[in-house]
Design a protein around this motif. Sequence first.
Motif, short mmCIF file in Angstrom:
data_model
loop_
_atom_site.label_atom_id
_atom_site.label_comp_id
_atom_site.label_asym_id
_atom_site.label_seq_id
_atom_site.Cartn_x
_atom_site.Cartn_y
_atom_site.Cartn_z
N ALA A 31 -4.24 33.80 28.32
CA ALA A 31 -3.64 35.16 27.72
C ALA A 31 -4.02 36.09 28.91
CB ALA A 31 -4.51 35.59 26.62
N ASP A 32 -5.10 35.95 29.54
CA ASP A 32 -5.31 37.07 30.82
C ASP A 32 -4.43 36.76 31.94
OD1 ASP A 32 -7.42 38.09 29.46
OD2 ASP A 32 -8.95 36.83 30.23
N ASP A 33 -4.10 35.57 32.16
CA ASP A 33 -2.91 35.49 33.31
C ASP A 33 -1.46 35.83 32.91
OD1 ASP A 33 -2.83 33.86 35.97
OD2 ASP A 33 -1.24 32.75 35.02
N ILE A 34 -1.27 35.53 31.51
CA ILE A 34 0.25 36.22 31.25
C ILE A 34 0.01 37.75 31.40
CG2 ILE A 34 1.53 36.66 29.04
CD1 ILE A 34 0.79 33.65 28.26
N ALA A 35 -1.11 38.42 30.90
CA ALA A 35 -1.13 39.74 30.86
C ALA A 35 -1.11 40.41 32.44
CB ALA A 35 -2.40 40.36 30.34
N THR A 36 -1.70 39.86 33.39
CA THR A 36 -1.62 40.19 34.65
C THR A 36 -0.78 39.69 35.65
OG1 THR A 36 -3.34 38.43 35.37
CG2 THR A 36 -4.52 40.27 34.48
N SER A 37 -0.08 38.74 35.15
CA SER A 37 1.11 37.99 36.05
C SER A 37 2.49 38.32 35.83
CB SER A 37 0.62 36.43 36.39
OG SER A 37 0.91 35.81 35.15
N GLY A 38 2.72 38.50 34.44
CA GLY A 38 3.95 38.71 33.85
C GLY A 38 4.52 37.34 33.68
N ARG A 39 3.71 36.31 33.74
CA ARG A 39 4.55 34.99 33.47
C ARG A 39 4.59 34.64 32.01
NH1 ARG A 39 2.32 33.64 38.25
NH2 ARG A 39 0.03 33.64 37.67
N GLU A 40 5.45 33.89 31.54
CA GLU A 40 5.64 33.58 29.89
C GLU A 40 4.66 32.57 29.36
OE1 GLU A 40 7.55 35.73 28.25
OE2 GLU A 40 8.37 36.67 29.97
N PRO A 41 4.49 32.35 28.03
CA PRO A 41 3.77 31.44 27.75
C PRO A 41 4.27 29.98 28.02
CG PRO A 41 3.83 33.30 25.93
CD PRO A 41 4.82 33.50 27.16
N ALA A 42 5.70 30.03 27.88
CA ALA A 42 6.30 28.65 28.14
C ALA A 42 6.08 28.07 29.59
CB ALA A 42 7.80 28.72 27.94
N ASP A 43 5.45 29.17 30.52
CA ASP A 43 5.14 28.57 31.99
C ASP A 43 3.93 27.66 32.06
OD1 ASP A 43 7.25 29.86 33.05
OD2 ASP A 43 6.31 31.56 33.34
N PHE A 44 3.34 27.67 30.68
CA PHE A 44 1.94 26.68 30.56
C PHE A 44 2.08 25.57 29.85
CE2 PHE A 44 1.33 31.32 31.53
CZ PHE A 44 0.25 31.36 32.70
N ALA A 45 1.49 24.51 30.13
CA ALA A 45 1.51 23.49 29.39
C ALA A 45 -0.05 22.88 29.23
CB ALA A 45 2.39 22.34 29.79
N LEU A 46 -0.31 22.30 28.26
CA LEU A 46 -1.32 21.66 27.84
C LEU A 46 -1.26 20.21 27.61
CD1 LEU A 46 -3.18 24.08 25.05
CD2 LEU A 46 -3.59 23.94 27.48
N LEU A 47 -1.75 19.27 28.58
CA LEU A 47 -1.41 17.82 28.28
C LEU A 47 -2.46 17.11 28.03
CD1 LEU A 47 0.89 16.99 31.58
CD2 LEU A 47 1.59 17.94 29.72
N ALA A 48 -2.53 16.04 27.56
CA ALA A 48 -3.42 15.07 27.29
C ALA A 48 -2.84 13.55 27.13
CB ALA A 48 -4.18 15.35 25.94
N ARG A 49 -3.63 12.58 27.52
CA ARG A 49 -3.48 11.26 27.41
C ARG A 49 -2.69 10.72 26.12
NH1 ARG A 49 -1.36 7.01 27.04
NH2 ARG A 49 -1.76 4.96 28.02
N GLN A 50 -3.31 11.02 24.98
CA GLN A 50 -3.43 10.70 23.56
C GLN A 50 -3.87 11.74 22.87
OE1 GLN A 50 -4.66 6.91 23.17
NE2 GLN A 50 -6.58 7.46 23.82
N LYS A 51 -4.00 11.41 21.45
CA LYS A 51 -4.60 12.33 20.42
C LYS A 51 -4.36 13.80 20.51
CE LYS A 51 -8.29 8.94 20.16
NZ LYS A 51 -10.14 8.52 20.31
N ILE A 52 -2.90 14.09 20.43
CA ILE A 52 -2.73 15.55 20.42
C ILE A 52 -2.85 16.12 19.51
CG2 ILE A 52 -0.93 17.01 20.67
CD1 ILE A 52 -1.42 15.90 23.50
#
Length: 637
Positions: free
Chosen positions: A363-384
Motif C-alpha cells: 500500500a505504501d509503495d503504491i502511494a509513493t510510486s504511482g504503481r498499480e495494484p496489478a503490478d504486484f503478485a503474491l506467489l506460492a508453491r501451493q496451498k494458495i
Amino acid sequence: MSAQVDFRSVPLVPAETWRPIGIDDLESEAWKAVRDLGNVAVVAGPGAGKTEFLAQRAAYLLQTGSCPAPYRILAISFKRDAAANLARRVSKRVPEHADRFTSMTFDAFTKGLLDRFAPALPPDWRMRDGYELKFVKPYDARLFLGAIVPEAPPELRYRLSEFQADWFMPQLIGATDLPEVLPSDGPATAEEFAVREWWRTRYLRPGPAYLDFVMINRLAELLVRSAPKIRHALRLTYPFVFIDEFQDTTRAQFSFLDSVFATGTAVTVVGDAKQRIMGFAGAVPKAVERFSKDFGAIPYRLKWNFRSSEPLVRLQHVIASRLDAAAVPAVSKAVREDGHDAAAVWKFSGIDREAEFIADWIADDIATSGREPADFALLARQKIADFEPRFRERLIARGVKLRNDDARVGDMSLQDLLKDETAGLLLGLLHLADQPRGLAEVWRETCTTFARVHGALGDPTAEREAGDALGHSTSALRSWLTDHPPADATADDVVEKVLGLIGEEPLRRFVKLTSPSEDLDLIAGAFAARLRAVTFESQDWTDAFDRFEAKDAVVLLTAHRSKSLEYHTVFFLGLDDDQWWAHDHDPMESISTFFVGLSRAAQRIVFTTTSSSARNGKIAEFFTLLDEAGVPEIDQG
C-alpha cells in the motif's frame, strides 16, 4: 459466412529487405532462426520474447512467400490463452495474412482430427457409438490398478502392484503407441497387460467409449500413422508448424508430432528446459535436445531478456546454472530502477506478521510510486487458499484489492475463466453495452471474437456484417441492462440474455473448436458464478463488470499458474519445507518451479519465510543458491 480472400492481391516482400514489424530489431540468433526454412529449435529463457519471436517468424514466412498462399502455418500451444495471444499478435503484425495462420492448443488439434476422421481409424479401433469425455483422476487410475491385479497372470501381479496411479496415464498410457491390429497373444509384461486392460474397459466397451485427452492423443497418432492420406494432407496444408513451450511436451504429444510432421514439414519449437515444470504430467526430459536430434533441427539460443533488470537476470543465472551447467548468461534489455534492492529474503516471526507487513508495504509503495495494484503478485508453491484470508483482510484494510487466480468459480479456476476467449466475449459485450464510449480496444477484441464465432473473420464483407450485428446486440443489451439493474436481475438472467444475443449454437461450435476440454455450459456456469459473487458487492453494472475482472488488484497465484506472466514486484511466499514438501522427490523439477516463479519479476523479487529452520531443511539448497547470488536476508520481525 465464409472467408473470401484474393491471395493474388497481397504483395510479397523480398526476403533480403524484410524487417521486423512493430519492434525495433531482433538479436542475431533470432534473425538466423527467423530466416531458417528448415527445422528449428529455439532455446529461449524467461523474458526472451518467445511469443514475439514466433509472430515475427510467421510474418517473415508469410510476407516473403516462404510459406506461399494458399498454404498455412500451424501454431500449437499448450494453453488456450497462449494460442489466442499468438493469434492476436500475428493478426496485428500481418492482418493481410492472418487467415493463413492457425493457432490452437495441442488438445484442440488432436481432438479435431479424431472428431473429423474417426471413421478412418483401423477397423479394430473404430467407435460404434461415439465417445464421451471422461477425465481421469489419480483416484480413477488407483481403482483401476487395484481391480486388475487379481485378474492378471500370476507372474505379472507383483509388478502391477508397484504401479503408481499418478504416473499411470501420462507415463504409461501416454507413452504406448497403439497397434493397428489388436494383439491376439497374451501380454508379455505387466505394462502390456495394464495398457490392454485400460483400453478394453474404457474404449473397447459396449456403448460410447470413455476418452480423456491422453487417449485422444494416442488415437490421433494411430489415425495419422494408419491413414497416409490424412498425414499427407496435413503436411501439404501446413508446411510450417510452430510449437511453443516445448519443454512441457509429453511423451504422447512427442510421438504424435513424430508421426505427423517428422518429414515434409518445417517444425519450429521454442522452449527452455530450465522451465520444465510438467514432469508430473509426463513431460519428456530434455525435449528440445531430443527434438533437435530426432528432427535434425538447428538449435538457436536467444540471450536477450526484455522483462527483468540486470540484477535479477544475474540472480536468474545462478539458479539456471544449477539446472543447466552450460546455461548461457542472458543480457538484460530492461531499464533498471534505482532506490531499492532487486532481491531480498524477508524473515518473519509468524504468518500474521508476514501478511500485515507485506500489505502495508504494498500500500505504501503504491502511494509513493504511482504503481498499480496489478503490478504486484503474491506467489506460492501451493496451498494458495491458506494465504488468501489473511492477505485479503489486511490489503482491503489499506484500500487495496486482492484477486485469487487459483480460486474456483463454478468448475473453473478464476485464472482460466478470465483468460477464456468465450468468457472474454461475454464480458466484452457487457462492457460495451454498459459503456458505449471510450472502449476502443474492447470493441476491437470483442468484434474479432464475435466474427470468429460466426465464421466471418477474413472476409471483409462478412466482417462488416458481424460488426453491424455486434452493434445491434450491444444496443439491445444496453436497454436490457437499464431496465434490469443488479438489484432486479440474477447473474443467470444476464448470462442467458448475452448468450441469446451472440447466438448459442454458433457459440457452442466455437467452444468445441477452441476449447475441446470444456463446453459452453461449463464456461457459462463459471461466468455466472463469478458475476453472482461480484454483483452482490456492486452498486451498479459498471462496478460489477469491473469487479469481475478485478484488473486493479494484487494477484495471488501459484508459481505454476504464473508461467508466461510478469509483474513489477513479486513476493514469493513460503520459503519453507511445508510449501516445498515434495522437493526431495524431484529436486530438479522443484528448482525449475522455483526458477519459473522468481523469473516473473521485472524489477523486484522478495522471498519470504516464517520458518526458523528452513535454512537447514529440505530446501536448504534454495538458501545456498540465494546466498551465492548475494541476496540479503532481512529480519522483519
